[in-house]
Design a protein around this motif. Sequence first.
Motif, PDB file in Angstrom:
ATOM      1  N   ASP A 106      10.298   9.420  -5.626  1.00  0.00           N
ATOM      2  CA  ASP A 106      11.398   8.474  -5.836  1.00  0.00           C
ATOM      3  C   ASP A 106      11.879   7.988  -4.482  1.00  0.00           C
ATOM      4  N   LEU A 107      12.062   6.680  -4.375  1.00  0.00           N
ATOM      5  CA  LEU A 107      12.445   6.072  -3.097  1.00  0.00           C
ATOM      6  C   LEU A 107      13.654   5.166  -3.262  1.00  0.00           C
ATOM      7  N   ASP A 108      14.383   5.024  -2.180  1.00  0.00           N
ATOM      8  CA  ASP A 108      15.383   3.973  -2.035  1.00  0.00           C
ATOM      9  C   ASP A 108      14.679   2.886  -1.220  1.00  0.00           C
ATOM     10  N   VAL A 109      14.194   1.844  -1.906  1.00  0.00           N
ATOM     11  CA  VAL A 109      13.422   0.790  -1.238  1.00  0.00           C
ATOM     12  C   VAL A 109      14.379  -0.299  -0.766  1.00  0.00           C
ATOM     13  N   ARG A 110      14.287  -0.629   0.509  1.00  0.00           N
ATOM     14  CA  ARG A 110      15.173  -1.647   1.097  1.00  0.00           C
ATOM     15  C   ARG A 110      14.338  -2.717   1.786  1.00  0.00           C
ATOM     16  N   ASP A 111      14.496  -3.962   1.322  1.00  0.00           N
ATOM     17  CA  ASP A 111      13.773  -5.092   1.908  1.00  0.00           C
ATOM     18  C   ASP A 111      14.600  -5.645   3.068  1.00  0.00           C
ATOM     19  N   VAL A 112      14.105  -5.445   4.287  1.00  0.00           N
ATOM     20  CA  VAL A 112      14.869  -5.831   5.475  1.00  0.00           C
ATOM     21  C   VAL A 112      14.906  -7.344   5.680  1.00  0.00           C
ATOM     22  N   THR A 113      14.046  -8.084   4.966  1.00  0.00           N
ATOM     23  CA  THR A 113      14.099  -9.543   5.078  1.00  0.00           C
ATOM     24  C   THR A 113      15.230 -10.111   4.224  1.00  0.00           C
ATOM     25  N   GLU A 144       0.841  -1.205   0.000  1.00  0.00           N
ATOM     26  CA  GLU A 144       0.000   0.000   0.000  1.00  0.00           C
ATOM     27  C   GLU A 144       0.878   1.257   0.000  1.00  0.00           C
ATOM     28  N   ALA A 145       1.920   1.256   0.827  1.00  0.00           N
ATOM     29  CA  ALA A 145       2.821   2.411   0.896  1.00  0.00           C
ATOM     30  C   ALA A 145       3.536   2.621  -0.437  1.00  0.00           C
ATOM     31  N   LEU A 146       4.040   1.546  -1.039  1.00  0.00           N
ATOM     32  CA  LEU A 146       4.717   1.658  -2.335  1.00  0.00           C
ATOM     33  C   LEU A 146       3.776   2.224  -3.391  1.00  0.00           C
ATOM     34  N   SER A 147       2.542   1.745  -3.403  1.00  0.00           N
ATOM     35  CA  SER A 147       1.544   2.229  -4.352  1.00  0.00           C
ATOM     36  C   SER A 147       1.284   3.719  -4.140  1.00  0.00           C
ATOM     37  N   PHE A 148       1.155   4.132  -2.881  1.00  0.00           N
ATOM     38  CA  PHE A 148       0.927   5.537  -2.553  1.00  0.00           C
ATOM     39  C   PHE A 148       2.086   6.405  -3.046  1.00  0.00           C
ATOM     40  N   PHE A 149       3.322   6.012  -2.731  1.00  0.00           N
ATOM     41  CA  PHE A 149       4.470   6.827  -3.134  1.00  0.00           C
ATOM     42  C   PHE A 149       4.609   6.861  -4.655  1.00  0.00           C
ATOM     43  N   VAL A 185      11.100  10.540  10.311  1.00  0.00           N
ATOM     44  CA  VAL A 185      10.978   9.082  10.343  1.00  0.00           C
ATOM     45  C   VAL A 185       9.559   8.724  10.763  1.00  0.00           C
ATOM     46  N   VAL A 186       8.921   7.841   9.982  1.00  0.00           N
ATOM     47  CA  VAL A 186       7.603   7.313  10.350  1.00  0.00           C
ATOM     48  C   VAL A 186       7.724   5.796  10.323  1.00  0.00           C
ATOM     49  N   ALA A 187       7.491   5.174  11.469  1.00  0.00           N
ATOM     50  CA  ALA A 187       7.672   3.730  11.591  1.00  0.00           C
ATOM     51  C   ALA A 187       6.331   3.019  11.651  1.00  0.00           C
ATOM     52  N   ASP A 188       6.279   1.834  11.028  1.00  0.00           N
ATOM     53  CA  ASP A 188       5.124   0.939  11.155  1.00  0.00           C
ATOM     54  C   ASP A 188       3.824   1.694  10.898  1.00  0.00           C
ATOM     55  N   PHE A 189       3.637   2.149   9.650  1.00  0.00           N
ATOM     56  CA  PHE A 189       2.522   3.031   9.358  1.00  0.00           C
ATOM     57  C   PHE A 189       1.595   2.493   8.277  1.00  0.00           C
ATOM     58  N   SER A 190       0.359   2.990   8.307  1.00  0.00           N
ATOM     59  CA  SER A 190      -0.552   2.885   7.167  1.00  0.00           C
ATOM     60  C   SER A 190      -0.418   4.209   6.410  1.00  0.00           C
TER      61      SER A 190
END
Length: 95
Positions: free
Chosen positions: A31-38, A20-25, A65-70
Amino acid sequence: MSKERLPVLYIKSGCPWCREALSFFNSNGVDLDVRDVTENAKDMDAMVSISGQTKTPTFEYDDFVVADFSVDEFLAELNEFPEVRQKLGISDDEN
Protein backbone atom coordinates in the motif's frame (compact mmCIF):
# COMPACT_ATOMS: atom_id res chain seq x y z
CA MET A 1 -1.25 2.76 19.35
CA SER A 2 -0.16 5.01 16.51
CA LYS A 3 -1.10 4.16 12.96
CA GLU A 4 1.89 3.41 10.74
CA ARG A 5 2.48 5.85 7.93
CA LEU A 6 2.20 4.47 4.43
CA PRO A 7 5.30 4.52 2.26
CA VAL A 8 5.24 7.50 -0.11
CA LEU A 9 5.94 7.10 -3.81
CA TYR A 10 6.57 10.40 -5.60
CA ILE A 11 5.81 10.13 -9.31
CA LYS A 12 5.37 12.23 -12.44
CA SER A 13 2.51 11.42 -14.79
CA GLY A 14 3.78 9.87 -18.00
CA CYS A 15 7.02 8.63 -16.40
CA PRO A 16 7.71 5.05 -17.59
CA TRP A 17 9.87 4.27 -14.52
CA CYS A 18 7.02 5.46 -12.31
CA ARG A 19 4.58 3.11 -14.07
CA GLU A 20 7.05 0.24 -13.64
CA ALA A 21 7.47 1.08 -9.94
CA LEU A 22 3.69 1.28 -9.39
CA SER A 23 3.24 -2.08 -11.11
CA PHE A 24 5.98 -3.62 -8.95
CA PHE A 25 4.51 -2.33 -5.68
CA ASN A 26 0.97 -3.35 -6.71
CA SER A 27 2.12 -6.87 -7.61
CA ASN A 28 3.79 -7.14 -4.19
CA GLY A 29 0.73 -5.85 -2.34
CA VAL A 30 2.47 -2.75 -0.97
CA ASP A 31 0.00 0.00 0.00
CA LEU A 32 1.37 3.38 -1.02
CA ASP A 33 0.64 7.05 -0.64
CA VAL A 34 1.19 8.03 -4.29
CA ARG A 35 1.94 11.71 -4.89
CA ASP A 36 2.22 13.21 -8.38
CA VAL A 37 4.77 16.02 -8.08
CA THR A 38 3.67 17.54 -11.40
CA GLU A 39 0.24 18.22 -9.91
CA ASN A 40 1.27 19.51 -6.50
CA ALA A 41 4.15 21.90 -5.86
CA LYS A 42 4.15 21.04 -2.14
CA ASP A 43 4.75 17.39 -2.98
CA MET A 44 7.65 18.41 -5.27
CA ASP A 45 9.09 20.53 -2.45
CA ALA A 46 8.73 17.62 -0.01
CA MET A 47 10.42 15.21 -2.43
CA VAL A 48 13.33 17.60 -3.01
CA SER A 49 13.64 18.14 0.73
CA ILE A 50 13.93 14.42 1.52
CA SER A 51 15.93 13.29 -1.53
CA GLY A 52 17.90 16.35 -2.65
CA GLN A 53 16.78 15.94 -6.27
CA THR A 54 13.79 16.32 -8.61
CA LYS A 55 13.70 12.97 -10.44
CA THR A 56 11.04 10.31 -10.06
CA PRO A 57 10.14 7.79 -8.95
CA THR A 58 11.28 8.53 -5.43
CA PHE A 59 10.30 6.23 -2.57
CA GLU A 60 10.18 7.31 1.08
CA TYR A 61 9.41 5.07 4.05
CA ASP A 62 10.50 6.48 7.41
CA ASP A 63 14.29 6.96 7.04
CA PHE A 64 14.52 4.70 3.96
CA VAL A 65 14.66 6.83 0.81
CA VAL A 66 15.43 5.67 -2.74
CA ALA A 67 15.51 8.42 -5.35
CA ASP A 68 15.30 8.20 -9.14
CA PHE A 69 15.25 4.42 -9.34
CA SER A 70 14.41 1.47 -11.55
CA VAL A 71 12.83 -1.56 -9.87
CA ASP A 72 16.19 -3.38 -10.00
CA GLU A 73 17.92 -0.43 -8.31
CA PHE A 74 15.17 -0.30 -5.67
CA LEU A 75 15.57 -4.01 -4.91
CA ALA A 76 19.35 -3.65 -4.68
CA GLU A 77 18.93 -0.86 -2.14
CA LEU A 78 16.20 -2.78 -0.29
CA ASN A 79 18.57 -5.76 0.10
CA GLU A 80 20.70 -3.54 2.35
CA PHE A 81 17.71 -3.00 4.67
CA PRO A 82 16.09 -6.37 5.49
CA GLU A 83 13.96 -4.83 8.24
CA VAL A 84 12.40 -2.42 5.72
CA ARG A 85 11.83 -5.28 3.28
CA GLN A 86 10.05 -7.21 6.04
CA LYS A 87 7.87 -4.22 7.03
CA LEU A 88 6.88 -3.71 3.39
CA GLY A 89 6.14 -7.42 2.99
CA ILE A 90 8.29 -7.79 -0.12
CA SER A 91 9.70 -11.29 -0.29
CA ASP A 92 13.39 -11.63 -1.06
CA ASP A 93 12.89 -14.21 -3.80
CA GLU A 94 12.25 -11.59 -6.47
CA ASN A 95 14.26 -11.82 -9.68
